[in-house]
Design a protein around this motif. Structure first.
Motif, PDB file in Angstrom:
ATOM      1  N   PHE A 169     -16.376  63.181  13.441  1.00  0.00           N
ATOM      2  CA  PHE A 169     -17.778  62.788  13.330  1.00  0.00           C
ATOM      3  C   PHE A 169     -17.985  61.438  14.014  1.00  0.00           C
ATOM      4  O   PHE A 169     -17.066  60.612  14.078  1.00  0.00           O
ATOM      5  CB  PHE A 169     -18.200  62.627  11.862  1.00  0.00           C
ATOM      6  N   ILE A 170     -19.219  61.222  14.472  1.00  0.00           N
ATOM      7  CA  ILE A 170     -19.611  59.926  15.027  1.00  0.00           C
ATOM      8  C   ILE A 170     -20.839  59.449  14.259  1.00  0.00           C
ATOM      9  O   ILE A 170     -21.750  60.238  13.969  1.00  0.00           O
ATOM     10  CB  ILE A 170     -19.949  60.051  16.527  1.00  0.00           C
ATOM     11  N   ILE A 171     -20.859  58.160  13.928  1.00  0.00           N
ATOM     12  CA  ILE A 171     -22.062  57.528  13.377  1.00  0.00           C
ATOM     13  C   ILE A 171     -22.542  56.499  14.400  1.00  0.00           C
ATOM     14  O   ILE A 171     -21.797  55.588  14.767  1.00  0.00           O
ATOM     15  CB  ILE A 171     -21.794  56.867  12.014  1.00  0.00           C
ATOM     16  N   VAL A 172     -23.769  56.673  14.861  1.00  0.00           N
ATOM     17  CA  VAL A 172     -24.360  55.757  15.843  1.00  0.00           C
ATOM     18  C   VAL A 172     -25.172  54.723  15.070  1.00  0.00           C
ATOM     19  O   VAL A 172     -26.172  55.058  14.429  1.00  0.00           O
ATOM     20  CB  VAL A 172     -25.249  56.520  16.839  1.00  0.00           C
ATOM     21  N   ALA A 173     -24.721  53.463  15.128  1.00  0.00           N
ATOM     22  CA  ALA A 173     -25.333  52.400  14.320  1.00  0.00           C
ATOM     23  C   ALA A 173     -25.579  51.150  15.169  1.00  0.00           C
ATOM     24  O   ALA A 173     -25.390  50.034  14.719  1.00  0.00           O
ATOM     25  CB  ALA A 173     -24.422  52.067  13.122  1.00  0.00           C
ATOM     26  N   GLY A 174     -26.020  51.365  16.405  1.00  0.00           N
ATOM     27  CA  GLY A 174     -26.231  50.234  17.317  1.00  0.00           C
ATOM     28  C   GLY A 174     -27.584  49.585  17.190  1.00  0.00           C
ATOM     29  O   GLY A 174     -27.782  48.452  17.615  1.00  0.00           O
ATOM     30  N   ASN A 175     -28.565  50.299  16.631  1.00  0.00           N
ATOM     31  CA  ASN A 175     -29.913  49.775  16.446  1.00  0.00           C
ATOM     32  C   ASN A 175     -30.462  49.133  17.721  1.00  0.00           C
ATOM     33  O   ASN A 175     -30.414  49.740  18.780  1.00  0.00           O
ATOM     34  CB  ASN A 175     -29.958  48.826  15.246  1.00  0.00           C
ATOM     35  N   ALA A 176     -30.952  47.881  17.634  1.00  0.00           N
ATOM     36  CA  ALA A 176     -31.618  47.257  18.788  1.00  0.00           C
ATOM     37  C   ALA A 176     -30.654  46.936  19.922  1.00  0.00           C
ATOM     38  O   ALA A 176     -31.093  46.566  21.012  1.00  0.00           O
ATOM     39  CB  ALA A 176     -32.340  45.988  18.338  1.00  0.00           C
ATOM     40  N   TYR A 177     -29.360  47.056  19.678  1.00  0.00           N
ATOM     41  CA  TYR A 177     -28.365  46.714  20.703  1.00  0.00           C
ATOM     42  C   TYR A 177     -27.646  47.956  21.235  1.00  0.00           C
ATOM     43  O   TYR A 177     -26.598  47.848  21.868  1.00  0.00           O
ATOM     44  CB  TYR A 177     -27.368  45.689  20.124  1.00  0.00           C
ATOM     45  N   LEU A 178     -28.240  49.124  21.031  1.00  0.00           N
ATOM     46  CA  LEU A 178     -27.600  50.370  21.449  1.00  0.00           C
ATOM     47  C   LEU A 178     -27.758  50.625  22.946  1.00  0.00           C
ATOM     48  O   LEU A 178     -26.929  51.305  23.558  1.00  0.00           O
ATOM     49  CB  LEU A 178     -28.194  51.542  20.655  1.00  0.00           C
ATOM     50  N   GLY A 179     -28.821  50.075  23.542  1.00  0.00           N
ATOM     51  CA  GLY A 179     -29.082  50.355  24.951  1.00  0.00           C
ATOM     52  C   GLY A 179     -29.429  51.819  25.133  1.00  0.00           C
ATOM     53  O   GLY A 179     -30.069  52.445  24.292  1.00  0.00           O
ATOM     54  N   ASN A 180     -28.969  52.407  26.244  1.00  0.00           N
ATOM     55  CA  ASN A 180     -29.330  53.782  26.558  1.00  0.00           C
ATOM     56  C   ASN A 180     -28.170  54.741  26.318  1.00  0.00           C
ATOM     57  O   ASN A 180     -28.100  55.797  26.938  1.00  0.00           O
ATOM     58  CB  ASN A 180     -29.816  53.878  28.007  1.00  0.00           C
ATOM     59  N   LEU A 181     -27.256  54.374  25.408  1.00  0.00           N
ATOM     60  CA  LEU A 181     -26.088  55.220  25.139  1.00  0.00           C
ATOM     61  C   LEU A 181     -26.508  56.617  24.684  1.00  0.00           C
ATOM     62  O   LEU A 181     -25.889  57.609  25.042  1.00  0.00           O
ATOM     63  CB  LEU A 181     -25.200  54.562  24.073  1.00  0.00           C
ATOM     64  N   ARG A 213     -29.363  63.778  12.891  1.00  0.00           N
ATOM     65  CA  ARG A 213     -28.091  64.293  13.389  1.00  0.00           C
ATOM     66  C   ARG A 213     -28.344  64.910  14.759  1.00  0.00           C
ATOM     67  O   ARG A 213     -29.360  65.582  14.966  1.00  0.00           O
ATOM     68  CB  ARG A 213     -27.568  65.351  12.415  1.00  0.00           C
ATOM     69  N   LEU A 214     -27.434  64.681  15.685  1.00  0.00           N
ATOM     70  CA  LEU A 214     -27.469  65.322  16.995  1.00  0.00           C
ATOM     71  C   LEU A 214     -26.325  66.317  17.032  1.00  0.00           C
ATOM     72  O   LEU A 214     -25.159  65.931  16.866  1.00  0.00           O
ATOM     73  CB  LEU A 214     -27.309  64.277  18.107  1.00  0.00           C
ATOM     74  N   GLY A 215     -26.652  67.587  17.217  1.00  0.00           N
ATOM     75  CA  GLY A 215     -25.609  68.599  17.112  1.00  0.00           C
ATOM     76  C   GLY A 215     -25.083  68.649  15.685  1.00  0.00           C
ATOM     77  O   GLY A 215     -25.801  68.352  14.728  1.00  0.00           O
ATOM     78  N   ASP A 216     -23.816  69.003  15.545  1.00  0.00           N
ATOM     79  CA  ASP A 216     -23.233  69.150  14.204  1.00  0.00           C
ATOM     80  C   ASP A 216     -22.515  67.899  13.712  1.00  0.00           C
ATOM     81  O   ASP A 216     -22.168  67.821  12.533  1.00  0.00           O
ATOM     82  CB  ASP A 216     -22.213  70.305  14.200  1.00  0.00           C
ATOM     83  N   TYR A 247     -24.192  61.552  13.795  1.00  0.00           N
ATOM     84  CA  TYR A 247     -25.210  61.093  12.846  1.00  0.00           C
ATOM     85  C   TYR A 247     -25.715  59.721  13.289  1.00  0.00           C
ATOM     86  O   TYR A 247     -24.978  58.955  13.919  1.00  0.00           O
ATOM     87  CB  TYR A 247     -24.617  60.993  11.439  1.00  0.00           C
ATOM     88  N   TYR A 248     -26.959  59.402  12.920  1.00  0.00           N
ATOM     89  CA  TYR A 248     -27.480  58.095  13.314  1.00  0.00           C
ATOM     90  C   TYR A 248     -28.478  57.586  12.288  1.00  0.00           C
ATOM     91  O   TYR A 248     -29.076  58.346  11.519  1.00  0.00           O
ATOM     92  CB  TYR A 248     -28.147  58.158  14.704  1.00  0.00           C
TER      93      TYR A 248
END
Length: 427
Positions: A231-243, A353-356, A359-360
């Motif tokens: 699993f991946i958790i995306v927690a970059g908020n305002a500093y995530l850029g265009n990832l 969630r993106l795909g399975d 998560y973000y």
């Protein structure tokens, strides 16, 4: 690879000592890869580790580099849009779940501080200060609303009573929330990172996620390594850029400015805020302030849309401070900085969630200190198969900014100008 230090701020200058953390080099495997070592990422990692997951955290700069280490340091309950607005949007059942969660973030912070002995100058008590009778009426409604959801540590303050807690003659009244409070935000993040490592989690600094390989077994790539995870958790908020382009379209980084005075000494500090509560006013473009552990005044306000760094932060914020406290006219400003938060059009957080397996959570819209700690718990629950609370957030409606990324800044700035006029004329 370039080493990104903390921006100059009072928090960076007074941060607790921490060991250097490694850059990711080569391949590693984990159950969960968390992108971002701010409050959302650290809270997620802690809850996951406490439940037996193997966790790797990737941080592009240093722990708490973004909003988590630069904010006003105030523990403020609820969301940037309150529960009544949510109720009108999503109906009573979902609002009931979100309403009961609105006060959980502050409790999680206090539990973390106690359990892991985090030294972050935690103080109880936060004041919402009303400048107009209309704002005072809103606070009276807010108290009734919050009490509907079991939140009872509230006291309305009349004009006399608010003078007892803040030496400012602008206010007609206010509301004291004893479950609010304030902390040294960077030291809270650093303490949570140490807790993550104490449970066997790994944090890599100066290791930005540059690409996510999606699929059944996702891989997060950094300049010198990669993390294979379930699993991946995306927690970059305002500093995530265009990832993650899908997330960038629905949000906008905004800057808020903060100044910190020289130490005021016990007598002057106590005369300003005798009970050491933190304060925020009720304007749309609000000012907020509090004392630090070493008796400085931290004062913040103003929003720069599109997250540019203004040239002279002190020139923007010092007049606001002197309007509240003219007695500080000869006091020196030792630190001035800006930090970005992520604004959504609805001003409600975006969770999903993106795909399975990706998560973000993002877009706290200025209410991040408490919400991010709750978000970490909700994300961890979802990864364990308990999705009811996650779904309550994920089902909130969200919209892209009108005109896409090109026009989102001028549109938002125009809206802020309008609300600034409303604040000025007391609407």
């Amino acid at each position: 690879m370039a080493n990104t230090p903390y921006p100059e701020s009072y928090y960076a200058a007074s941060a607790n000592a921490v060991p250097p953390r490694p850059v990711l080099q080569g391949d590693v495997e984990a159950d969960v890869c968390v992108i971002g070592a701010g409050y959302t990422g650290l809270s997620s990692a802690l809850f996951l580790l406490e439940n037996g997951f193997k966790v790797t955290v990737l941080e592009a700069a240093k722990v708490g580099f973004g909003a988590s280490g630069r904010n006003g340091g105030q523990i403020v309950n609820s969301y940037s849009r309150d529960i009544d607005v949510i109720e009108r949007s999503v109906g009573p059942k979902q609002a009931q779940l979100l309403g009961h969660m609105a006060f959980e973030g502050g409790r999680i912070i206090r539990e973390r501080v106690a359990k892991y002995n985090i030294q972050c100058d935690l103080k109880d008590g936060g004041v919402f200060a009303a400048i107009t009778a209309k704002q005072m009426g809103h606070l009276e409604s807010q108290k009734r609303l919050w009490e509907r959801f079991g939140h009872t540590q509230l006291e309305l303050l009349d004009q006399q009573r608010i003078r007892d807690v803040v030496a400012c003659d602008q206010y007609v009244g206010g509301m004291l929330d004893m479950s609010g409070g304030h902390i040294h935000p960077l030291n809270l993040a650093l303490g949570e990172a140490a807790a993550v490592e104490s449970l066997g989690g790994t944090i890599y600094e100066q290791s930005p996620a540059v690409r996510i390989e999606r699929g059944a077994n996702p891989v997060v790539h950094t300049p010198q390594g990669k993390v294979r995870a379930k699993f991946i958790i995306v927690a970059g908020n305002a500093y995530l850029g265009n990832l993650v382009p899908e997330l960038a379209a629905k949000s906008m980084p905004c800057g808020t400015q903060v100044i910190t005075t020289e130490p005021l000494g016990d007598a002057l500090a106590k005369s300003l805020l005798p009970q050491d509560y933190c304060v925020e006013d009720c304007n749309y473009l609000l000012d907020y302030y509090r004392l630090t552990g070493d008796k400085r005044l931290v004062f913040g306000g103003g929003v720069v849309y599109g997250a540019r760094d203004p040239a002279n932060i002190e020139a923007i914020i010092r007049p606001k401070m002197l309007k509240a406290f003219p007695q500080l006219k000869d006091v020196k400003i030792d630190y001035a900085w800006t930090g970005n938060f992520l604004l959504t059009l609805s001003r409600l957080p975006q969770v999903g969630r993106l795909g399975d397996n990706i998560y973000y959570s993002q877009g706290c819209s200025g209410h991040g200190v408490t919400y991010t700690h709750l978000a970490g718990k909700v994300l961890a629950e979802a990864l364990r198969g308990q999705a009811e609370r996650f779904d309550a957030f994920a089902d909130l409606p969200h919209y892209p900014f009108p005109g896409g990324q090109l026009l989102r800044t001028p549109f938002a700035a125009l809206g802020a100008w309008y609300y600034g006029l409303r604040d000025k004329f007391g609407y």
